[in-house]
Design an enzyme around this catalytic site. Structure first.
Site, mmCIF file in Angstrom:
data_model
loop_
_atom_site.group_PDB
_atom_site.id
_atom_site.type_symbol
_atom_site.label_atom_id
_atom_site.label_comp_id
_atom_site.label_asym_id
_atom_site.label_seq_id
_atom_site.Cartn_x
_atom_site.Cartn_y
_atom_site.Cartn_z
ATOM 1 N N ASP A 81 3.061 -4.435 8.041
ATOM 2 C CA ASP A 81 1.877 -3.600 7.896
ATOM 3 C C ASP A 81 0.664 -4.496 8.128
ATOM 4 O OD1 ASP A 81 -0.397 -2.403 6.912
ATOM 5 O OD2 ASP A 81 0.519 -1.642 5.083
ATOM 6 N N CYS B 225 -4.713 2.427 -3.609
ATOM 7 C CA CYS B 225 -3.435 2.920 -3.072
ATOM 8 C C CYS B 225 -2.310 1.906 -3.269
ATOM 9 C CB CYS B 225 -3.553 3.301 -1.588
ATOM 10 S SG CYS B 225 -4.662 4.658 -1.307
ATOM 11 N N GLN C 225 -4.641 -4.845 7.280
ATOM 12 C CA GLN C 225 -5.724 -5.742 6.860
ATOM 13 C C GLN C 225 -5.757 -7.048 7.657
ATOM 14 O OE1 GLN C 225 -8.085 -4.818 4.890
ATOM 15 N NE2 GLN C 225 -7.175 -2.975 4.026
ATOM 16 N N LYS D 277 -10.315 0.014 10.992
ATOM 17 C CA LYS D 277 -10.578 -1.166 10.163
ATOM 18 C C LYS D 277 -10.985 -2.368 11.017
ATOM 19 C CE LYS D 277 -7.192 0.108 6.588
ATOM 20 N NZ LYS D 277 -7.942 0.610 5.438
ATOM 21 N N HIS E 20 0.866 -1.181 0.000
ATOM 22 C CA HIS E 20 0.000 0.000 0.000
ATOM 23 C C HIS E 20 0.906 1.236 0.000
ATOM 24 C CE1 HIS E 20 -2.734 2.993 1.816
ATOM 25 N NE2 HIS E 20 -3.729 2.214 1.443
HETATM 26 N N1 7TS Z 1 -1.790 -0.617 4.676
HETATM 27 C C1 7TS Z 1 -2.743 -1.364 4.089
HETATM 28 C C2 7TS Z 1 -2.440 -2.765 3.679
HETATM 29 C C3 7TS Z 1 -4.014 -0.824 3.895
HETATM 30 O O1 7TS Z 1 -4.963 -1.577 3.330
HETATM 31 C C4 7TS Z 1 -4.278 0.510 4.298
HETATM 32 C C5 7TS Z 1 -5.593 1.176 4.019
HETATM 33 C C6 7TS Z 1 -3.261 1.221 4.921
HETATM 34 C C7 7TS Z 1 -2.025 0.627 5.081
HETATM 35 C C8 7TS Z 1 -3.456 2.609 5.430
HETATM 36 O O2 7TS Z 1 -4.305 2.621 6.526
HETATM 37 P P1 7TS Z 1 -4.743 3.999 7.194
HETATM 38 O O3 7TS Z 1 -5.763 3.607 8.196
HETATM 39 O O4 7TS Z 1 -3.517 4.594 7.805
HETATM 40 O O5 7TS Z 1 -5.296 4.844 6.086
HETATM 41 N N2 7TS Z 1 -6.314 0.583 2.976
HETATM 42 C C9 7TS Z 1 -7.393 1.104 2.367
HETATM 43 C C10 7TS Z 1 -8.094 0.415 1.360
HETATM 44 O O6 7TS Z 1 -7.802 -0.693 0.951
HETATM 45 N N3 7TS Z 1 -9.125 1.180 0.952
HETATM 46 O O7 7TS Z 1 -9.102 2.326 1.652
HETATM 47 C C11 7TS Z 1 -8.044 2.280 2.543
#
Ligand code: 7TS
Length: 411
Positions: free
Chosen positions: A204, A368, A207, A230, A126
């Site tokens: 990371d 992303c 998910q 999430k 990501h």
């Molecule tokens: N890493 C992964 C694997 C992700 O899926 C996401 C967000 C992030 C990092 C960033 O997370 P945040 O909470 O700091 O924004 N993924 C997604 C997605 O798949 N659709 O919207 C956000």
């Protein structure tokens, strides 16, 4: 001890938001990889905090401040338990996965990387586990290298790993579960191989946390980052776990109140981790909501959630695979709770727009992961991502809607 599976069809009643129609159709929320919905228990915890206990933390001696501080620190201890960290001191509250990774890049990375060093990533990261490292590489003169992805089935090509894990590699940062393909990476194995060579590792977990059991000791990484929103928690709160000996050797990320022991006009002495990384008034309701979310998830059982999500994903994948003119991404086996696909000659955004008219919330775009999309030779995919409150009946309806969209464009 395995927990008995709950009654999945009644669990969705814990989520007030799911009980509504969108464009006249019952809402089917399949955008859980972007953010999850919040159960009543989490909403109640937030309301209770703001109605009864709201005060700033770590500074007041009055009753409300004591209550807020106790609840805030109890959430830290709960988080340590959630990922099997040894101590609450290993838990840094952040705004989310993105901020956790930026913290490591700016603090650990700036201190430990020099020109010629290598940061190893994978091709499926990501942007939040990619852009901070690119920025750091530009600042320090370090280079980036990538473990390749095999192609549409979205696996890491591990035959290349030995040649990539070389001496100049100082950090190996990898995604646990791919948000755009549903791949489950063998992070414990990858971290063990890096560790043998003295390479620091970051996982990371955006998910994976809240979707499957996560044990940072068993994974054997040095850093693990995830987001509260999430996993049924509020937005704006995230977690960075780090090995205590590494955290204590890291310089602060931001300066300000609450992260200091003493301040003079010329010099400041910093607190130990985690407080040295939490400058200023933190998000207080966030950890409190997250605490409620973690209790809620563990009452269901993360192994149960994992089984349920995987079952839905395989069910959806198999049905979509039976359609003509569809391209599916990610592995057939051992898939996390999402499906990613493209219909022939239909833009992913059109799929999402038409699905929305039928009450089905999907996501379309590059998720992303632009470099990965580029590698796969596509601009975007459509994605349905599941959580434990989703049902097989919803997947059936979703597949019907996809068939209708195909018919619409075939006209
Ligand atoms: N890493 C992964 C694997 C992700 O899926 C996401 C967000 C992030 C990092 C960033 O997370 P945040 O909470 O700091 O924004 N993924 C997604 C997605 O798949 N659709 O919207 C956000």
């Amino acid at each position: 001890m395995t927990q008995p599976a709950p009654n999945w069809s009644t669990i969705r009643h814990d989520f007030p938001i799911l009980d509504q129609k969108v464009h006249g159709q019952p809402l089917i929320y399949f955008d859980n990889a972007a953010t999850s919905q919040k159960p009543r228990a989490v909403i109640d915890a937030l309301v209770h905090y703001y109605e009864r206990d709201n005060a700033n933390v770590h500074r007041g001696i009055h009753e409300l401040s004591n209550r807020a501080t106790t609840a805030f620190e109890a959430a830290r201890a709960r988080t340590a338990k959630f990922i099997n960290a040894r101590s609450a001191d290993e838990i840094i509250f952040t705004r989310g996965t993105t901020e956790g990774i930026n913290l490591v890049a700016n603090s650990w990375g700036a201190k430990n990387l020099k020109p010629g060093d290598v940061i190893l990533l994978t091709e499926m990261e990501h942007h939040s586990n990619l852009v901070p490292w690119q920025m750091l590489a530009q600042r320090t003169g370090a280079k980036l290298a990538y473990v390749p992805v095999t192609g549409d089935e979205g696996l890491l090509d591990l035959s290349q790993l030995d040649s990539l894990l070389t001496k100049p590699v100082k950090l190996f940062a990898m995604v646990h579960i791919s948000n755009s393909m549903g791949t489950v990476n063998p992070v414990a194995d990858l971290c063990a191989r890096a560790r043998k060579l003295g390479i620091t590792t970051l996982v990371d977990g955006a998910q994976s946390a809240g979707h499957c059991p996560v044990d940072v000791s068993a994974i054997g990484c040095d850093f693990f980052a995830f987001s509260g929103h999430k996993i049924c928690g509020p937005t704006g709160i995230g977690v960075l776990w780090g090995r205590p000996e590494i955290l204590d050797a890291m310089p602060p990320y931001q300066g300000g109140g609450e992260m200091i022991l003493t301040v003079g006009y010329d010099k400041t002495e910093f607190k130990k981790a985690p407080h040295r990384f939490e400058a200023g008034t933190p998000d207080i309701s966030g950890p409190i909501g997250l605490h409620a979310a973690m209790d809620y998830l563990d009452a269901i059982g993360r192994e149960n959630i994992w089984q349920h999500d995987q079952e839905l994903a395989h069910y959806a994948y198999d049905q979509l695979a039976g359609l003509k003119n569809i391209r599916l991404f990610g592995p057939k086996q051992n898939r996390a709770g999402l499906v990613s696909f493209l219909l022939k000659d239909v833009h992913a955004h059109d799929v999402v727009t038409l699905a929305d008219q039928a009450g089905v919330a999907l996501r379309g775009g590059h998720h992303c992961t632009q470099p990965l999309m580029h590698k796969l030779g596509v601009e975007s995919t459509a994605r349905a991502s599941f959580y434990f409150y989703n049902t097989k009946a919803e997947v059936d309806r979703f597949v019907e809607v996809i068939k209708e969209i195909q018919k619409f464009f075939a006209q």
